[in-house]
Design an enzyme around this catalytic site. Structure first.
Site, PDB file in Angstrom:
ATOM      1  N   ASP A  21      52.820 -72.173 -36.450  1.00  0.00           N
ATOM      2  CA  ASP A  21      53.279 -72.025 -37.837  1.00  0.00           C
ATOM      3  C   ASP A  21      54.195 -73.175 -38.252  1.00  0.00           C
ATOM      4  O   ASP A  21      54.891 -73.759 -37.421  1.00  0.00           O
ATOM      5  CB  ASP A  21      54.005 -70.678 -37.985  1.00  0.00           C
ATOM      6  N   ASN A  69      44.741 -65.577 -44.442  1.00  0.00           N
ATOM      7  CA  ASN A  69      44.794 -66.978 -44.882  1.00  0.00           C
ATOM      8  C   ASN A  69      43.726 -67.340 -45.914  1.00  0.00           C
ATOM      9  O   ASN A  69      43.824 -68.365 -46.586  1.00  0.00           O
ATOM     10  CB  ASN A  69      44.732 -67.941 -43.682  1.00  0.00           C
ATOM     11  N   TRP A  70      42.692 -66.489 -46.067  1.00  0.00           N
ATOM     12  CA  TRP A  70      41.684 -66.732 -47.125  1.00  0.00           C
ATOM     13  C   TRP A  70      42.327 -66.694 -48.505  1.00  0.00           C
ATOM     14  O   TRP A  70      41.780 -67.225 -49.467  1.00  0.00           O
ATOM     15  CB  TRP A  70      40.569 -65.684 -47.082  1.00  0.00           C
TER      16      TRP A  70
END
Ligand code: IPE
Ligand code: IPE
Ligand code: MG
Length: 246
Positions: A21, A69-70
């Site tokens: 991240d 995350n889409w």
């Protein structure tokens, strides 16, 4: 003494999982677009994979793309998918040279066709390697995985192939996409966030959690060594008292 030689090889985690991240914030710090951060994250992937394999870690799982995350801007999603195809293709040779087998967990069939094809090709082309298994979590979320396991098991019960009573922890673990892979002893998250973000919920029931403020593109071998040393200094009691655990 340097960090690497401080690691006790006898107490090495068999499986390390990483929530990579901070790519976006790393890029923003330097006034660059988020995608620049993702591109620079590839070097950290290489370093971490190499360091883990050199030490003798058997499984390394990297959280690369979550089902959530889409929901990012389309441009970023497309760039991530393109980077995935590109990286996987260019790394096959290095993976083979280093004896690393590639695997993937997640709802892989919903990836863009090209990414899926490239991924399957890399998995196939590295399947004979035995030194370490690198597992990419792609279009992965723990809730998705658990729901799928529940449905699959319910289906078996419906067909009369399994009784509800026979379902135990092992049956359930075998219905997850991590079937056959030992649970990670150590989970690392970079970027200073201290949450799990829908990663490996079942498998990390007793993992040691390690959080570092380092953004993923800055993560190097030394950072992995630090995490492992921290892990080795902990007492894992599994519910017992200290005297029993030792
Ligand atoms: C991690 O970095 C990479 C992915 C989630 C694909 P981020 O893109 O989440 O970076 P930050 O957290 O916004 O800085
Ligand atoms: C988790 O990071 C997913 C990956 C590292 C692939 P995110 O950046 O998507 O998680 P949140 O939004 O901070 O929870
Ligand atoms: Mg993030």
């Amino acid at each position: 003494m340097d960090l690497k030689s401080r690691i006790n090889r006898e107490k090495l985690p068999h499986h390390i999982a990483v929530i990579m991240d901070g790519n976006g914030r790393w890029a923003k710090q330097q006034g660059k677009p988020r995608v620049f951060g993702h591109r620079n994250g590839v070097k950290a992937v290489r370093e971490t994979t190499e360091a883990a394999a050199e030490l003798g870690v058997k499984y390394l799982t990297l959280y690369a793309f979550s089902t959530e995350n889409w929901n990012r801007p389309k441009l970023e999603v497309n760039a991530l998918m393109a980077l995935l195809v590109e990286t996987i293709r260019s790394e096959i040779k290095t993976l083979n040279e280093n004896g690393i087998r590639l695997q993937a967990i997640g709802d892989l069939e919903k990836l863009p066709a090209r990414s899926f094809k490239e991924l399957m090709n890399a998995i196939e082309n590295t399947r004979h390697n035995t030194r370490m298994t690198l597992i990419l979590a792609l279009n992965y979320s723990a809730k998705w995985e658990i729901m799928k396991a529940v449905k699959d098991l319910a289906g078996l019960v419906e067909q009369g192939k399994l009784t509800a009573d026979a379902i135990d922890e092992d049956t359930f673990a075998d219905a997850l996409s991590t079937r056959g892979i030992p649970d990670p002893e150590l989970l690392i998250r970079t970027s200073g966030e201290t949450r799990i973000s829908n990663f490996l919920l079942w498998q990390i029931a007793y993992s040691e959690l390690y959080f570092t403020p380092t953004f993923w593109p800055d993560f190097r071998k030394e950072d992995l060594y630090k995490a492992i040393i921290d892990y080795q200094d902990r007492e894992r009691r599994f519910g017992k008292i200290s005297e029993q655990a030792n």
